[in-house]
Design an enzyme around this catalytic site. Sequence first.
Site, PDB file in Angstrom:
ATOM      1  N   SER A  44     -13.796  -9.293   5.073  1.00 18.78           N
ATOM      2  CA  SER A  44     -12.413  -9.011   5.502  1.00 18.78           C
ATOM      3  C   SER A  44     -11.973  -9.854   6.690  1.00 18.78           C
ATOM      4  O   SER A  44     -11.232  -9.396   7.546  1.00 18.78           O
ATOM      5  CB  SER A  44     -12.224  -7.535   5.881  1.00 18.78           C
ATOM      6  OG  SER A  44     -12.635  -6.716   4.845  1.00 18.78           O
ATOM      7  N   TYR A  85      -8.790   1.122  -4.504  1.00 14.58           N
ATOM      8  CA  TYR A  85      -9.430   1.621  -3.283  1.00 14.58           C
ATOM      9  C   TYR A  85     -10.623   0.756  -2.910  1.00 14.58           C
ATOM     10  O   TYR A  85     -11.001   0.625  -1.762  1.00 14.58           O
ATOM     11  CB  TYR A  85      -9.967   3.038  -3.480  1.00 14.58           C
ATOM     12  CG  TYR A  85      -8.926   4.103  -3.483  1.00 14.58           C
ATOM     13  CD1 TYR A  85      -8.087   4.299  -2.390  1.00 14.58           C
ATOM     14  CD2 TYR A  85      -8.798   4.943  -4.575  1.00 14.58           C
ATOM     15  CE1 TYR A  85      -7.141   5.301  -2.391  1.00 14.58           C
ATOM     16  CE2 TYR A  85      -7.848   5.954  -4.589  1.00 14.58           C
ATOM     17  CZ  TYR A  85      -7.027   6.127  -3.498  1.00 14.58           C
ATOM     18  OH  TYR A  85      -6.105   7.112  -3.510  1.00 14.58           O
ATOM     19  N   GLU A  96     -13.211 -21.049  -2.638  1.00 13.38           N
ATOM     20  CA  GLU A  96     -13.585 -20.003  -1.694  1.00 13.38           C
ATOM     21  C   GLU A  96     -14.688 -19.154  -2.310  1.00 13.38           C
ATOM     22  O   GLU A  96     -14.564 -18.678  -3.439  1.00 13.38           O
ATOM     23  CB  GLU A  96     -12.351 -19.129  -1.400  1.00 13.38           C
ATOM     24  CG  GLU A  96     -12.658 -17.978  -0.466  1.00 13.38           C
ATOM     25  CD  GLU A  96     -11.549 -16.922  -0.397  1.00 13.38           C
ATOM     26  OE1 GLU A  96     -10.430 -17.168  -0.897  1.00 13.38           O
ATOM     27  OE2 GLU A  96     -11.826 -15.836   0.133  1.00 13.38           O
ATOM     28  N   LYS A 129     -23.180 -15.390  19.402  1.00 16.12           N
ATOM     29  CA  LYS A 129     -24.477 -15.201  18.731  1.00 16.12           C
ATOM     30  C   LYS A 129     -24.351 -14.936  17.217  1.00 16.12           C
ATOM     31  O   LYS A 129     -25.070 -15.551  16.430  1.00 16.12           O
ATOM     32  CB  LYS A 129     -25.257 -14.064  19.419  1.00 16.12           C
ATOM     33  CG  LYS A 129     -26.720 -13.996  19.026  1.00 16.12           C
ATOM     34  CD  LYS A 129     -27.548 -15.149  19.579  1.00 16.12           C
ATOM     35  CE  LYS A 129     -27.897 -14.933  21.040  1.00 16.12           C
ATOM     36  NZ  LYS A 129     -28.489 -16.150  21.646  1.00 16.12           N
ATOM     37  N   CYS A 177       6.978  -1.024 -12.600  1.00 16.20           N
ATOM     38  CA  CYS A 177       6.007  -0.651 -13.631  1.00 16.20           C
ATOM     39  C   CYS A 177       5.897   0.868 -13.747  1.00 16.20           C
ATOM     40  O   CYS A 177       6.818   1.486 -14.250  1.00 16.20           O
ATOM     41  CB  CYS A 177       4.670  -1.337 -13.363  1.00 16.20           C
ATOM     42  SG  CYS A 177       3.739  -1.570 -14.897  1.00 16.20           S
ATOM     43  N   GLY A 234       6.484   2.891 -11.547  1.00 20.19           N
ATOM     44  CA  GLY A 234       7.689   3.350 -10.841  1.00 20.19           C
ATOM     45  C   GLY A 234       8.895   3.401 -11.773  1.00 20.19           C
ATOM     46  O   GLY A 234       9.676   4.346 -11.753  1.00 20.19           O
ATOM     47  N   ARG A 237      -0.009  -0.414 -20.292  1.00 17.38           N
ATOM     48  CA  ARG A 237      -0.219  -0.032 -21.699  1.00 17.38           C
ATOM     49  C   ARG A 237       0.960   0.728 -22.286  1.00 17.38           C
ATOM     50  O   ARG A 237       1.124   0.810 -23.484  1.00 17.38           O
ATOM     51  CB  ARG A 237      -1.438   0.903 -21.820  1.00 17.38           C
ATOM     52  CG  ARG A 237      -2.744   0.206 -21.676  1.00 17.38           C
ATOM     53  CD  ARG A 237      -3.914   1.138 -21.913  1.00 17.38           C
ATOM     54  NE  ARG A 237      -5.042   0.666 -21.136  1.00 17.38           N
ATOM     55  CZ  ARG A 237      -5.789  -0.381 -21.475  1.00 17.38           C
ATOM     56  NH1 ARG A 237      -5.554  -1.017 -22.604  1.00 17.38           N
ATOM     57  NH2 ARG A 237      -6.765  -0.776 -20.701  1.00 17.38           N
ATOM     58  N   HIS A 242       5.955  -6.783 -13.039  1.00 17.21           N
ATOM     59  CA  HIS A 242       5.628  -6.828 -11.606  1.00 17.21           C
ATOM     60  C   HIS A 242       6.264  -8.050 -10.952  1.00 17.21           C
ATOM     61  O   HIS A 242       5.640  -9.118 -10.887  1.00 17.21           O
ATOM     62  CB  HIS A 242       4.104  -6.900 -11.415  1.00 17.21           C
ATOM     63  CG  HIS A 242       3.394  -5.644 -11.775  1.00 17.21           C
ATOM     64  ND1 HIS A 242       3.229  -4.609 -10.886  1.00 17.21           N
ATOM     65  CD2 HIS A 242       2.810  -5.251 -12.929  1.00 17.21           C
ATOM     66  CE1 HIS A 242       2.557  -3.626 -11.477  1.00 17.21           C
ATOM     67  NE2 HIS A 242       2.299  -3.989 -12.723  1.00 17.21           N
ATOM     68  N   GLU A 273       6.678  -8.677  -7.942  1.00 23.59           N
ATOM     69  CA  GLU A 273       6.040  -9.044  -6.667  1.00 23.59           C
ATOM     70  C   GLU A 273       5.066 -10.213  -6.801  1.00 23.59           C
ATOM     71  O   GLU A 273       4.832 -10.948  -5.850  1.00 23.59           O
ATOM     72  CB  GLU A 273       5.322  -7.825  -6.055  1.00 23.59           C
ATOM     73  CG  GLU A 273       4.078  -7.316  -6.777  1.00 23.59           C
ATOM     74  CD  GLU A 273       4.372  -6.302  -7.884  1.00 23.59           C
ATOM     75  OE1 GLU A 273       5.503  -6.287  -8.406  1.00 23.59           O
ATOM     76  OE2 GLU A 273       3.450  -5.522  -8.231  1.00 23.59           O
TER      77      GLU A 273
HETATM   78  N1  GLN Z   1      -0.051   3.295 -15.979  1.00 26.19           N
HETATM   79  C1  GLN Z   1       1.106   2.644 -16.519  1.00 26.19           C
HETATM   80  C2  GLN Z   1       0.803   1.912 -17.812  1.00 26.19           C
HETATM   81  O1  GLN Z   1      -0.329   1.625 -18.103  1.00 26.19           O
HETATM   82  C3  GLN Z   1       1.735   1.711 -15.515  1.00 26.19           C
HETATM   83  C4  GLN Z   1       0.849   0.568 -15.130  1.00 26.19           C
HETATM   84  C5  GLN Z   1       1.314  -0.143 -13.877  1.00 26.19           C
HETATM   85  O2  GLN Z   1       2.076   0.414 -13.099  1.00 26.19           O
HETATM   86  N2  GLN Z   1       0.833  -1.328 -13.657  1.00 26.19           N
HETATM   87  O3  GLN Z   1       1.678   1.591 -18.559  1.00 26.19           O
END
Ligand code: GLN
Length: 522
Positions: free
Chosen positions: A14, A54, A139, A188, A374, A376, A455, A500, A502
């Site tokens: 890290s 996580y 890297e 060190k 996604c 969301g 999915r 996504h 982002e």
């Molecule tokens: N769990 C959801 C799916 O598989 C959304 C996946 C995500 O947000 N990357 O469709």
Amino acid sequence: MPCYIFVTGGVLSSLGKGVASASIASLLEEQGLKINIQKLDPYLNVDPGTMSPYQHGEVYVTEDGAETDLDLGHYERFTNRFTSKKNNVTAGRVYYNVIQREREGGYLGATVQVIPHITDEIKRLIREVEEDCDVVIVEIGGTVGDIEGLPFLEAVRQLSMELGREKVLFVHTTYVPYVKSAGELKTKPTQHSVKELRAIGIQPDIILCRSEIDIPESIKEKIALFTNVKKSAVISAPDVEFIYEVPLLFKRQGLDRLITQHFGFEYKERESRWESIVQTLKSSEREVKIALVGKYVSLKDSYKSVVEALIHGGIANGVRVKVLWTNAEDYQEELLDEADGILVPGGFGERGIEGKLKALNYGRLSKKPTFGICLGMQLMCVEFARNVLGLIDANSTEFNPFTPHPVIDIMEEQKNIKELGGTMRLGSYPCKLVEGTKARQIYQKDLIYERHRHRYEFNNKYRELFERHGMVFSGLSPDGKLVEIVELKDHPWYIGCQFHPEFKSKPHSPHPLFVSFIFSCL
Ligand code: GLN
């Protein structure tokens, strides 16, 4: 044949080796060199796609649909390079290839061993990204001294002999702790980690010293002496407020000159494109607060690209972005009251779903700008079905396979999939934007390409009903079958996307959805 820079890490993990590697790549691009950049990960997963955020932070998705280490996100954000599945190689992938070849009879007669078979495969995979390049930056994940990392270090050591030492640079990133009670920086651990590296036959050429504070000349001298490196090649890398300062920090110490000269490229004196970005970040006084309502908020790296994309949206609008980390499992409305906008990012699994639904409900009713990505977006549809259409048991079949109203359902081609690794709808897909919608206005384009990782999809049986009540399907797959973007007619900014965005945002080319979202929050 290109030149190679191998970046290793010592003392601690890290340390920001990914940002350091990306910064070096960026400085070389500014010198007019063609670069590529690759991450070697010593763990045994074939890719990080099945790992929990996580454990390992976000899974970054490339154009070609590879699920990769989050450092590839840094590589793309800092450079003009698109990465692909070849840019992230894990020990799992290496062993998988070798074992598969062994089963096919590819090594008939031989005893298959780490040296040379694993190391040869590592070298082959490294050299897969060198086409059309002046410099390749590689890297190596983990820390020198780890058992798993040994074959990788051995492979790059061999490669440096094969390519010729003048074609290779070893950059070692270490940690120089500041001991408060003694008021001193300690060298060190750096000495020890370089010793460890030399024991496996690698003499570093450049030492990047991560530290809480700037490394003074006297300490640089000491490190140079003990590690057998020129003093000008000991680079101070103190903590910074914004990661985009790192290339500038390196440039000021002459790192780009050092590298170009080592390889025999001409050094060109020019201003870095990071100056203006950092200038904007430091001079913006106004702050926009975004409540990020997620499940993995205890490990901020889980939402790395989302947070960076928000910062890019801020840069475009001349404001700072402050993220209010909102744990979906412990829903607190006060945080949403304080926020200027709400973002519900992607995710998997049932935990935290109800909190996210509450946050979306709050966003819809309060008319605060609300962004669903996604999962969301899928939950925006569930919330709308439950609270606007009155389908109280509406759900995604991911969370309730027996819901009477599966407004989000598993894709047909996903139904028979047994292996979970690398089998989602992954990578770049086209999306057509509908005339007269907010999405069309934001993108200023009819056809866009965005990256996916999921999915489940919106269930078309419900399209008409949703539309009749004010939900607009503003982005669809070109054949019209898949819903890619949803928005609300009577809300200033309530937009969800199945992809996504982002992953494609960069400081110098911020993503239009994030720019518009931050603008609306203002
Ligand atoms: N769990 C959801 C799916 O598989 C959304 C996946 C995500 O947000 N990357 O469709």
